[in-house]
Design an enzyme around this catalytic site. Structure first.
Site, mmCIF file in Angstrom:
data_model
loop_
_atom_site.group_PDB
_atom_site.id
_atom_site.type_symbol
_atom_site.label_atom_id
_atom_site.label_comp_id
_atom_site.label_asym_id
_atom_site.label_seq_id
_atom_site.Cartn_x
_atom_site.Cartn_y
_atom_site.Cartn_z
ATOM 1 C CB ALA A 133 -0.891 -0.005 1.234
ATOM 2 C CD GLU A 163 -2.371 -7.683 2.974
ATOM 3 O OE1 GLU A 163 -2.220 -6.504 2.590
ATOM 4 O OE2 GLU A 163 -2.801 -7.974 4.107
ATOM 5 C CD GLU A 198 1.647 -5.585 5.652
ATOM 6 O OE1 GLU A 198 2.513 -6.450 5.935
ATOM 7 O OE2 GLU A 198 0.784 -5.741 4.757
ATOM 8 N N GLY A 209 0.561 -5.050 0.995
ATOM 9 C CA GLY A 209 -0.635 -5.132 0.159
ATOM 10 C C GLY A 209 -0.354 -5.746 -1.204
HETATM 11 C C1 HXC Z 1 5.026 4.418 -1.110
HETATM 12 C C2 HXC Z 1 6.951 3.477 -1.896
HETATM 13 C C3 HXC Z 1 6.592 2.230 -1.346
HETATM 14 C C4 HXC Z 1 5.351 2.136 -0.659
HETATM 15 C C5 HXC Z 1 8.502 2.007 -2.312
HETATM 16 N N1 HXC Z 1 8.138 3.283 -2.485
HETATM 17 N N2 HXC Z 1 7.580 1.348 -1.627
HETATM 18 N N3 HXC Z 1 6.162 4.547 -1.782
HETATM 19 N N4 HXC Z 1 4.602 3.266 -0.562
HETATM 20 N N5 HXC Z 1 4.903 0.995 -0.149
HETATM 21 C C6 HXC Z 1 8.858 4.337 -3.180
HETATM 22 C C7 HXC Z 1 10.032 4.862 -2.378
HETATM 23 O O1 HXC Z 1 9.606 5.822 -1.453
HETATM 24 C C8 HXC Z 1 10.898 5.457 -3.467
HETATM 25 O O2 HXC Z 1 10.394 6.706 -3.880
HETATM 26 C C9 HXC Z 1 10.673 4.519 -4.635
HETATM 27 O O3 HXC Z 1 9.448 3.829 -4.368
HETATM 28 C C10 HXC Z 1 11.777 3.477 -4.764
HETATM 29 O O4 HXC Z 1 11.925 2.820 -3.513
HETATM 30 P P1 HXC Z 1 13.336 2.613 -2.793
HETATM 31 O O5 HXC Z 1 13.046 2.335 -1.367
HETATM 32 O O6 HXC Z 1 14.258 3.739 -3.104
HETATM 33 O O7 HXC Z 1 13.852 1.294 -3.531
HETATM 34 P P2 HXC Z 1 14.805 0.152 -2.954
HETATM 35 O O8 HXC Z 1 15.958 0.756 -2.190
HETATM 36 O O9 HXC Z 1 15.098 -0.724 -4.110
HETATM 37 O O10 HXC Z 1 13.940 -0.651 -1.888
HETATM 38 C C11 HXC Z 1 12.810 -1.396 -2.320
HETATM 39 C C12 HXC Z 1 11.909 -1.791 -1.103
HETATM 40 C C13 HXC Z 1 11.559 -0.551 -0.287
HETATM 41 C C14 HXC Z 1 12.672 -2.822 -0.223
HETATM 42 C C15 HXC Z 1 10.679 -2.482 -1.680
HETATM 43 O O11 HXC Z 1 11.063 0.450 -1.179
HETATM 44 C C16 HXC Z 1 10.526 -0.791 0.765
HETATM 45 O O12 HXC Z 1 10.854 -1.341 1.822
HETATM 46 N N6 HXC Z 1 9.280 -0.345 0.506
HETATM 47 C C17 HXC Z 1 8.210 -0.436 1.488
HETATM 48 C C18 HXC Z 1 7.702 -1.849 1.594
HETATM 49 C C19 HXC Z 1 6.579 -1.964 2.630
HETATM 50 O O13 HXC Z 1 6.785 -1.657 3.806
HETATM 51 N N7 HXC Z 1 5.388 -2.389 2.201
HETATM 52 C C20 HXC Z 1 4.249 -2.555 3.046
HETATM 53 C C21 HXC Z 1 3.435 -1.294 3.006
HETATM 54 S S1 HXC Z 1 2.084 -1.353 4.144
HETATM 55 P P3 HXC Z 1 11.050 8.117 -3.428
HETATM 56 O O14 HXC Z 1 10.363 9.119 -4.290
HETATM 57 O O15 HXC Z 1 10.728 8.239 -1.987
HETATM 58 O O16 HXC Z 1 12.527 7.962 -3.690
HETATM 59 C C22 HXC Z 1 0.897 -2.223 3.386
HETATM 60 C C23 HXC Z 1 -0.367 -2.396 4.144
HETATM 61 C C24 HXC Z 1 -1.437 -3.015 3.313
HETATM 62 O O17 HXC Z 1 1.050 -2.677 2.304
HETATM 63 C C25 HXC Z 1 -2.741 -2.863 3.995
HETATM 64 C C26 HXC Z 1 -3.896 -3.129 3.096
HETATM 65 C C27 HXC Z 1 -4.807 -1.996 2.888
#
Ligand code: HXC
Length: 256
Positions: free
Chosen positions: A65, A111, A131, A108
């Site tokens: 998400a 999911e 998460e 997400g």
């Molecule tokens: C918003 C995101 C994002 C996310 C990545 N980006 N994941 N933006 N929401 N979930 C953005 C980063 O901010 C960045 O933009 C760009 O994408 C590239 O990401 P990087 O982190 O620079 O890339 P990298 O170093 O290769 O790392 C990849 C990654 C990391 C390991 C996937 O991005 C990461 O940990 N992302 C979050 C993963 C996460 O926690 N997902 C769960 C979300 S909660 P900018 O412009 O900032 O450089 C969820 C709840 C669901 O999903 C509930 C259901 C409704």
């Protein structure tokens, strides 16, 4: 309809939806979920479509998400507006949907992949429910579907630590049906989808419904459901066609 966050194509009887927010690793925001749902609605209403493939990019199926959108959410708004309900559309699809996952399928994103009927993974795929590192837990079925896919021990470890699972482990534990080289992922998914779309549309959809029953009910009730549907399929022209084609040693031509 013009979409901004997804790309939609049709190849014969297969619908292809690519999540497309490359700068954000396909993070799932409200606009993307709305567009995904609209594309699914259109494919579901189109008799010309027999199977759908959902994919992302080489780097990410979806990194979860959109954290930048969610960060400001409050409990009352999350409860009252119930944004997660809109995420569930995919899990209610009647037509078969294949997830083709390369790169990150996190939160997400994982999911969403698990809401599909099965997951084909590239050897680059990485699955996770991270998460907890953000101070929340999975909210679109992760604690439930991942547990059904991989069992309590692995699901618990993944949800409590946020560790990622690579493609080989995902195949070993049954989260994905198969792993293929990344360069072949979408072609392979489209090939499998075309094969499914060539079957009797009615029987394919009923098969999906029956397998899904096994998640929702007891064995005895599930078997009863299967039996009734199987019996009813002998009223279909497709049953006559499929069995005649076998006996006559020719390809079957099913109704769509
Ligand atoms: C918003 C995101 C994002 C996310 C990545 N980006 N994941 N933006 N929401 N979930 C953005 C980063 O901010 C960045 O933009 C760009 O994408 C590239 O990401 P990087 O982190 O620079 O890339 P990298 O170093 O290769 O790392 C990849 C990654 C990391 C390991 C996937 O991005 C990461 O940990 N992302 C979050 C993963 C996460 O926690 N997902 C769960 C979300 S909660 P900018 O412009 O900032 O450089 C969820 C709840 C669901 O999903 C509930 C259901 C409704």
């Amino acid at each position: 309809m013009a979409y901004e966050t997804i790309l939609v194509e049709q190849h014969d009887r297969v619908g292809l939806i690519r999540l497309n927010r490359p700068k954000a690793l396909n993070a799932l925001n409200g606009q993307l979920i709305g567009e995904l749902n609209a594309a699914l609605d259109a494919f579901e209403q189109d008799r010309g479509i027999g199977c759908v493939v959902l994919t992302g990019s080489e780097k990410a199926f979806a990194a979860g998400a959109d954290i930048k959108e969610m960060q400001a959410f409050t409990y009352p708004a999350t409860y009252l507006d119930d944004f997660i309900t809109s995420w569930e559309r995919l899990s209610r699809a009647r037509k078969p949907v294949i997830a083709a996952v390369a790169g990150f399928a996190l939160g997400g994103g994982c999911e969403l992949a698990m809401m599909c009927d099965f997951i084909l993974a590239a050897d680059t795929a990485k699955f996770g429910q991270p998460e907890i590192k953000l101070g929340v837990m999975p909210g679109a079925g992760g604690t439930q579907r991942l547990t059904r896919f991989v069992g309590k021990s692995k699901a618990m470890e993944m949800c409590l630590t946020g560790r990622l699972m690579d493609a080989a482990e995902a195949e070993r534990v049954g989260l994905v049906s198969r792993v293929v080289p990344a360069a072949e992922l979408v072609d392979e998914a489209m090939k499998v989808a075309a094969a499914i779309a060539g079957m009797s549309a009615t029987v394919a959809m009923q098969t999906k419904e029956s397998v899904n029953r096994s998640y929702e009910t007891t064995l005895a009730e599930g078997i009863r459901f299967e039996r009734r549907v199987f019996q009813a399929q002998f009223a279909l022209a497709d049953q006559k066609e499929g069995m005649s084609a076998f006996i006559e040693k020719r390809p079957a031509k099913f109704e769509h």
